[in-house]
Design a protein around this motif. Structure first.
Motif, mmCIF file in Angstrom:
data_model
loop_
_atom_site.group_PDB
_atom_site.id
_atom_site.type_symbol
_atom_site.label_atom_id
_atom_site.label_comp_id
_atom_site.label_asym_id
_atom_site.label_seq_id
_atom_site.Cartn_x
_atom_site.Cartn_y
_atom_site.Cartn_z
ATOM 1 N N ALA A 68 1.129 -1.364 0.039
ATOM 2 C CA ALA A 68 -0.004 -0.024 0.243
ATOM 3 C C ALA A 68 0.787 1.392 -0.381
ATOM 4 O O ALA A 68 0.438 2.175 -0.827
ATOM 5 C CB ALA A 68 -1.074 0.143 1.187
ATOM 6 N N LEU A 69 2.116 1.172 0.749
ATOM 7 C CA LEU A 69 2.664 2.343 1.044
ATOM 8 C C LEU A 69 3.857 2.520 -0.773
ATOM 9 O O LEU A 69 3.865 3.790 -0.739
ATOM 10 C CB LEU A 69 3.338 2.048 2.228
ATOM 11 N N GLY A 70 4.326 1.146 -1.765
ATOM 12 C CA GLY A 70 4.889 1.681 -2.457
ATOM 13 C C GLY A 70 4.084 2.397 -3.473
ATOM 14 O O GLY A 70 3.976 3.124 -4.564
ATOM 15 N N LEU A 71 2.156 1.705 -3.321
ATOM 16 C CA LEU A 71 1.120 2.561 -3.982
ATOM 17 C C LEU A 71 1.310 3.778 -4.519
ATOM 18 O O LEU A 71 0.116 4.401 -5.105
ATOM 19 C CB LEU A 71 -0.131 1.510 -4.150
ATOM 20 N N PHE A 72 0.905 3.990 -2.830
ATOM 21 C CA PHE A 72 0.821 5.441 -2.593
ATOM 22 C C PHE A 72 1.308 6.295 -3.634
ATOM 23 O O PHE A 72 1.358 7.616 -3.608
ATOM 24 C CB PHE A 72 0.351 5.423 -1.115
ATOM 25 N N ALA A 73 2.794 5.521 -2.849
ATOM 26 C CA ALA A 73 4.014 6.503 -3.660
ATOM 27 C C ALA A 73 4.362 6.391 -4.886
ATOM 28 O O ALA A 73 4.129 7.789 -5.970
ATOM 29 C CB ALA A 73 5.593 5.838 -3.251
ATOM 30 N N ALA A 75 1.591 6.570 -6.946
ATOM 31 C CA ALA A 75 0.314 7.693 -7.165
ATOM 32 C C ALA A 75 0.660 9.121 -7.390
ATOM 33 O O ALA A 75 0.969 10.207 -7.685
ATOM 34 C CB ALA A 75 -0.821 7.520 -6.106
ATOM 35 N N VAL A 76 1.517 9.134 -6.042
ATOM 36 C CA VAL A 76 1.875 10.466 -5.747
ATOM 37 C C VAL A 76 3.272 10.965 -6.971
ATOM 38 O O VAL A 76 3.498 12.199 -7.573
ATOM 39 C CB VAL A 76 2.422 11.080 -4.112
ATOM 40 N N PHE A 77 4.054 10.165 -7.026
ATOM 41 C CA PHE A 77 4.619 10.477 -8.188
ATOM 42 C C PHE A 77 4.066 10.655 -9.387
ATOM 43 O O PHE A 77 4.591 11.348 -10.389
ATOM 44 C CB PHE A 77 5.671 9.188 -8.548
ATOM 45 N N LEU A 78 3.308 10.058 -9.984
ATOM 46 C CA LEU A 78 2.440 9.753 -11.391
ATOM 47 C C LEU A 78 1.732 11.342 -10.928
ATOM 48 O O LEU A 78 1.727 12.031 -12.334
ATOM 49 C CB LEU A 78 1.289 8.972 -11.626
ATOM 50 N N TRP A 79 0.951 11.986 -10.005
ATOM 51 C CA TRP A 79 0.791 13.439 -9.833
ATOM 52 C C TRP A 79 1.342 14.523 -9.677
ATOM 53 O O TRP A 79 0.951 15.168 -10.214
ATOM 54 C CB TRP A 79 -0.193 13.533 -8.462
ATOM 55 N N ILE A 80 2.003 14.750 -9.645
ATOM 56 C CA ILE A 80 3.726 15.350 -9.605
ATOM 57 C C ILE A 80 3.909 14.995 -10.953
ATOM 58 O O ILE A 80 4.620 16.141 -11.767
ATOM 59 C CB ILE A 80 4.583 14.957 -8.456
ATOM 60 N N ASP A 81 3.731 14.032 -11.310
ATOM 61 C CA ASP A 81 5.042 14.038 -13.050
ATOM 62 C C ASP A 81 3.877 14.508 -13.876
ATOM 63 O O ASP A 81 4.114 15.121 -14.798
ATOM 64 C CB ASP A 81 5.328 12.394 -13.586
ATOM 65 N N GLY A 91 -7.245 9.163 -9.852
ATOM 66 C CA GLY A 91 -7.685 8.140 -9.366
ATOM 67 C C GLY A 91 -6.903 6.972 -8.745
ATOM 68 O O GLY A 91 -6.730 5.623 -8.220
ATOM 69 N N PHE A 92 -5.273 7.148 -9.119
ATOM 70 C CA PHE A 92 -4.080 6.710 -8.632
ATOM 71 C C PHE A 92 -4.272 6.029 -7.243
ATOM 72 O O PHE A 92 -4.131 5.637 -6.542
ATOM 73 C CB PHE A 92 -3.070 6.823 -9.564
ATOM 74 N N PHE A 93 -4.622 7.362 -7.123
ATOM 75 C CA PHE A 93 -4.676 7.578 -5.008
ATOM 76 C C PHE A 93 -5.843 5.797 -4.651
ATOM 77 O O PHE A 93 -5.577 6.303 -3.629
ATOM 78 C CB PHE A 93 -4.928 8.994 -4.484
ATOM 79 N N LEU A 94 -6.638 6.055 -5.390
ATOM 80 C CA LEU A 94 -7.534 4.845 -4.410
ATOM 81 C C LEU A 94 -6.282 2.936 -4.592
ATOM 82 O O LEU A 94 -7.522 2.310 -4.125
ATOM 83 C CB LEU A 94 -8.693 5.246 -5.564
#
Length: 210
Positions: A68-73, A75-81, A91-94
């Motif tokens: 879950a922590l890896g998926l959250f990281a 999602a954050v990376f994709l959001w920033i990128d 939706g990646f944060f789900l």
């Protein structure tokens, strides 16, 4: 309750949980969790120790936390990128929610029923009940062996009554007849060679005294 089998409802829930694990294995994220559960069950049955399942649950919990922590990281990376973040990136944060839901299902549908019936599970398995265990203890092969054993015992011990009756009536016959009877008993394996020699010596001594 630890020495009682799982109820039919719990066994059904366990079957549903196993079927739900199949798609998770296909996605790749559930492969390690499934392997850990299988390993824990095998080792618990082999060593008759529920601690293997308990340790497996701890390992699965930490694995899902890290997933879950890896998926959250991610999602954050994709959001920033993303230059223009939108609903798709949101939706990646789900995704991190999926391992956390899986953790709840593993605990409720897998671990807690096994913990409640731990002694039974490590001895007989998840999907066994009292009827199947009792039926397994009186299998056809064991019944056939027991019948053979009982017949063999009867055949060996049957000469014993003959020996008792013959011994009681020996005193009423002549020494020669007695000796013949002792010979027949020896030949029929109703008495040992040592008993025959003792009886023969007693008869010879009796004939000498008379």
């Amino acid at each position: 309750m630890q020495e009682k089998p799982l109820s039919s409802g719990q066994q059904t829930g366990m079957l549903i949980f196993i079927l739900m694990m199949i798609p998770a294995i296909g996605f790749g994220g559930g492969i390690l969790a499934a392997l850990l559960m299988v390993w824990g069950m095998i080792m618990a049955r082999r060593n008759q120790d529920f601690s293997y399942i308990r340790n497996t649950m701890i390992a699965i919990r930490w694995y899902l936390y890290l997933l879950a922590l890896g998926l959250f990281a991610t999602a954050v990376f994709l959001w920033i990128d993303s230059y223009t973040p939108g609903m798709e990136e949101l939706g990646f944060f789900l995704m991190p929610v999926i391992p956390l839901i899986s953790l709840v299902l593993v605990r409720v549908m897998f671990y807690e029923p096994l913990l409640e019936h731990s002694d039974w599970v490590i001895k007989h398995g998840i999907f066994s009940n009292e009827h199947s265990v009792q039926r397994g203890n009186t299998s056809i092969g064991q019944g056939f062996i027991s019948r053979l054993f009982s017949r063999k015992t009867t055949a060996v011990s049957s000469p014993a009554p003959e020996q008792t009756v013959t011994t009681a009536s020996i005193a009423e016959n002549s020494p020669v007849d007695e000796l013949e009877r002792w010979v027949r008993l020896r030949d029929a394996n109703a008495i040992s060679e040592e008993e025959y020699l003792q009886a023969k010596q007693a008869l010879m001594q009796r004939m000498t005294n008379t």
